[in-house]
Write an enzyme that holds these catalytic residues in place. Structure first.
Site, PDB file in Angstrom:
ATOM      1  N   HIS A  57       0.844  -1.190   0.000  1.00 53.60           N
ATOM      2  CA  HIS A  57       0.000   0.000   0.000  1.00 53.60           C
ATOM      3  C   HIS A  57       0.882   1.243   0.000  1.00 53.60           C
ATOM      4  O   HIS A  57       2.096   1.185   0.198  1.00 53.60           O
ATOM      5  CB  HIS A  57      -0.933  -0.009   1.210  1.00 53.60           C
ATOM      6  CG  HIS A  57      -1.986  -1.072   1.144  1.00 53.60           C
ATOM      7  ND1 HIS A  57      -2.991  -1.186   2.078  1.00 53.60           N
ATOM      8  CD2 HIS A  57      -2.199  -2.073   0.257  1.00 53.60           C
ATOM      9  CE1 HIS A  57      -3.782  -2.211   1.771  1.00 53.60           C
ATOM     10  NE2 HIS A  57      -3.314  -2.761   0.669  1.00 53.60           N
ATOM     11  N   GLU A  59       1.397   3.778   2.002  1.00 55.74           N
ATOM     12  CA  GLU A  59       2.178   4.129   3.171  1.00 55.74           C
ATOM     13  C   GLU A  59       3.467   3.325   3.245  1.00 55.74           C
ATOM     14  O   GLU A  59       4.546   3.852   3.565  1.00 55.74           O
ATOM     15  CB  GLU A  59       1.357   3.900   4.445  1.00 55.74           C
ATOM     16  CG  GLU A  59       0.059   4.689   4.507  1.00 55.74           C
ATOM     17  CD  GLU A  59      -1.128   3.902   3.976  1.00 55.74           C
ATOM     18  OE1 GLU A  59      -1.002   3.286   2.896  1.00 55.74           O
ATOM     19  OE2 GLU A  59      -2.186   3.909   4.620  1.00 55.74           O
ATOM     20  N   CYS A  94      -1.264  -1.282   7.463  1.00 55.35           N
ATOM     21  CA  CYS A  94      -0.371  -0.131   7.279  1.00 55.35           C
ATOM     22  C   CYS A  94      -0.247   0.689   8.544  1.00 55.35           C
ATOM     23  O   CYS A  94       0.789   1.332   8.770  1.00 55.35           O
ATOM     24  CB  CYS A  94      -0.885   0.751   6.143  1.00 55.35           C
ATOM     25  SG  CYS A  94      -0.867  -0.052   4.536  1.00 55.35           S
ATOM     26  N   ALA A 172     -27.298   8.538 -33.220  1.00 54.62           N
ATOM     27  CA  ALA A 172     -27.230   7.898 -34.534  1.00 54.62           C
ATOM     28  C   ALA A 172     -28.329   8.460 -35.423  1.00 54.62           C
ATOM     29  O   ALA A 172     -29.292   9.067 -34.941  1.00 54.62           O
ATOM     30  CB  ALA A 172     -27.393   6.380 -34.408  1.00 54.62           C
ATOM     31  N   ARG A 194     -12.535   3.606 -19.973  1.00 61.31           N
ATOM     32  CA  ARG A 194     -12.588   2.143 -19.927  1.00 61.31           C
ATOM     33  C   ARG A 194     -11.494   1.602 -19.010  1.00 61.31           C
ATOM     34  O   ARG A 194     -11.725   0.717 -18.184  1.00 61.31           O
ATOM     35  CB  ARG A 194     -12.404   1.554 -21.323  1.00 61.31           C
ATOM     36  CG  ARG A 194     -13.569   1.713 -22.266  1.00 61.31           C
ATOM     37  CD  ARG A 194     -13.284   0.981 -23.575  1.00 61.31           C
ATOM     38  NE  ARG A 194     -14.341   1.155 -24.557  1.00 61.31           N
ATOM     39  CZ  ARG A 194     -14.319   0.612 -25.770  1.00 61.31           C
ATOM     40  NH1 ARG A 194     -13.288  -0.128 -26.147  1.00 61.31           N
ATOM     41  NH2 ARG A 194     -15.320   0.819 -26.617  1.00 61.31           N
ATOM     42  N   THR A 206     -26.238  -3.715 -28.950  1.00 57.97           N
ATOM     43  CA  THR A 206     -24.992  -3.107 -29.423  1.00 57.97           C
ATOM     44  C   THR A 206     -24.039  -4.164 -29.936  1.00 57.97           C
ATOM     45  O   THR A 206     -23.352  -3.970 -30.949  1.00 57.97           O
ATOM     46  CB  THR A 206     -24.341  -2.300 -28.284  1.00 57.97           C
ATOM     47  OG1 THR A 206     -25.203  -1.227 -27.926  1.00 57.97           O
ATOM     48  CG2 THR A 206     -22.998  -1.733 -28.706  1.00 57.97           C
ATOM     49  N   ASP A 210     -22.893  -3.709 -33.703  1.00 59.11           N
ATOM     50  CA  ASP A 210     -21.530  -3.192 -33.907  1.00 59.11           C
ATOM     51  C   ASP A 210     -20.442  -4.239 -33.770  1.00 59.11           C
ATOM     52  O   ASP A 210     -19.300  -3.992 -34.182  1.00 59.11           O
ATOM     53  CB  ASP A 210     -21.250  -2.062 -32.903  1.00 59.11           C
ATOM     54  CG  ASP A 210     -22.195  -0.883 -33.062  1.00 59.11           C
ATOM     55  OD1 ASP A 210     -22.762  -0.736 -34.161  1.00 59.11           O
ATOM     56  OD2 ASP A 210     -22.375  -0.132 -32.088  1.00 59.11           O
ATOM     57  N   ARG A 217      -7.583  -0.043 -25.600  1.00 61.72           N
ATOM     58  CA  ARG A 217      -6.560  -0.013 -26.642  1.00 61.72           C
ATOM     59  C   ARG A 217      -5.766   1.291 -26.547  1.00 61.72           C
ATOM     60  O   ARG A 217      -6.297   2.321 -26.162  1.00 61.72           O
ATOM     61  CB  ARG A 217      -7.204  -0.127 -28.027  1.00 61.72           C
ATOM     62  CG  ARG A 217      -7.989  -1.421 -28.221  1.00 61.72           C
ATOM     63  CD  ARG A 217      -8.579  -1.538 -29.615  1.00 61.72           C
ATOM     64  NE  ARG A 217      -9.643  -0.582 -29.880  1.00 61.72           N
ATOM     65  CZ  ARG A 217     -10.920  -0.765 -29.526  1.00 61.72           C
ATOM     66  NH1 ARG A 217     -11.266  -1.855 -28.867  1.00 61.72           N
ATOM     67  NH2 ARG A 217     -11.832   0.141 -29.810  1.00 61.72           N
TER      68      ARG A 217
END
Length: 383
Positions: A57, A59, A94, A172, A194, A206, A210, A217
């Site tokens: 972590h 600390e 910690c 669209a 993302r 979708t 698509d 990426r």
């Protein structure tokens, strides 16, 4: 008005700790993003950010750096963006490492809402004779970890809904043509959102229209988010590109053991959830994800599923990319029922407005949802 020099210094150094936490934006889940700075007489003795889950972590990273340079922590101040943990998890607590180091003071931005901590870290430091200050830049610390806090206090992740639309609110043309309303820079910017998420979620419509990959990426990230599909009737075709070998979750109301078994060989988990008015119960989906330690969900979907998320009160933030064009007619951002009056409309507040290439990115936070998180942690509501 006179300012408190100590408070100003605390805010400055906590800002540095939060900047360190920001460097771990893509990597710490399911743990929170935490930064730590150790300071004495204006000199940084050590700094660090929480590492990948199971590793040090913030600390501990900062303490080790200080030790490597031969610094003691006598009279030093430790700035940490989240209360030090006081329990054994995948790493030792910690707070004990800090107690052993004996700093003069510890400044904490936000109390940890994890019930295994929840003030125990602060109490342990005080009992060890270390001065503690809390609540410095707490709202900024919360903004860095809304998903972790949401999972702890609401038992559901924090949800972003991404929308890319024309100025008149269409995603669209009436024919479904949408490539591309927004420009390349906006699409590249979306990769960041993302990457910081635990799950990228879309709908079966979708996927059919698509055939997206929905992966991250062109951004360096130690992990890919899990992809998820809301598919009420479990009719996503098995040759869809999203089933490329990485983990995928499908949420459906239809039980088809044979299809589920075939997809399981491709790292796909099918989750049968209750129906809500003939479609997948999105509240149940988010509760299931919280049990899987999901902090943040990034939704990229069509108008129907986007509307369903909004209608179910499941959207915490909006990420809207507006293109400088007018379509006149087209598919709206979201299909959802009209409100009876303006007073009943969900309210959002702008958190970010930025030009991205030729487009405009708008960040909007759900007012009531944010206020609820702040109230749970006794943080003054700033937006």
């Amino acid at each position: 008005m006179r300012t408190d020099p100590l408070l100003e210094a605390d805010r400055y150094w906590m800002g540095q700790a939060l900047a360190m936490a920001q460097t771990a934006l893509y990597s710490t889940a399911p743990n929170p993003r935490v930064g730590c700075i150790i300071v004495r007489d204006g000199q940084v003795l050590g700094s660090g950010a929480t590492q990948v889950a199971g590793h040090d972590h913030a600390e501990v990273v900062a303490l080790e750096q200080a030790a490597q340079h031969g610094h003691s922590l006598a009279d030093a101040t430790v700035y940490v963006s989240l209360e030090p943990c006081s329990h054994y998890g995948r790493t030792p607590p910690c707070v004990q490492a800090l107690i052993d180091a004996k700093p003069g003071r510890v400044v904490i931005a936000m109390i940890d809402p994890d019930p295994r901590v929840a003030g125990r870290g602060v109490q342990a430091l005080k009992e060890a004779g270390i001065a503690v200050t809390t609540g410095v830049s707490a709202d900024q610390a919360l903004a860095l970890n809304p998903g972790f806090v949401s999972r702890m206090v609401r038992n559901r992740p924090w949800v972003w809904l991404k929308l890319a639309a024309s100025l008149d609110g269409h995603i669209a043309l009436p024919t479904g043509e949408a490539k591309w309303i927004t420009g390349a820079a906006a699409r590249a910017d979306g990769q960041h959102w993302r990457a910081r998420s635990c799950v990228v979620l879309t709908g079966s419509g979708t996927v059919a229209a698509d055939d997206p990959l929905l992966n991250v990426r062109d951004i360096s990230t130690p992990r890919q988010p899990i992809r998820a599909i809301v598919d009420t009737h479990f009719d996503t075709t098995e040759d869809s590109r999203i089933f490329d070998g990485g983990p995928v979750w499908i949420f459906t109301c239809k039980n088809d053991p044979d299809k589920a078994a075939r997809l399981a060989d491709r790292h796909v988990e099918v989750v049968v959830v209750p129906a809500d008015n003939g479609r997948v119960d999105l509240q149940a989906v988010l509760a299931w994800m919280a049990d899987k330690q999901v902090n943040e969900v990034h939704v990229e979907a069509g108008a129907r599923l986007s509307g369903a998320f909004l209608d179910a009160d499941c959207v915490d933030e909006l990420l809207v990319y507006l293109a400088p064009m007018m379509l006149g007619q087209g598919i709206p951002m979201a299909h959802m029922p009209a409100v009876a009056s303006l007073a009943q409309a969900d309210r959002y507040t702008y958190t970010d407005i930025e030009s991205i290439g030729d487009d405009l990115r708008l960040g909007l936070r759900h007012v009531r949802h944010w206020q609820n998180l702040c109230q749970q942690l006794d943080i003054p509501v700033t937006a």
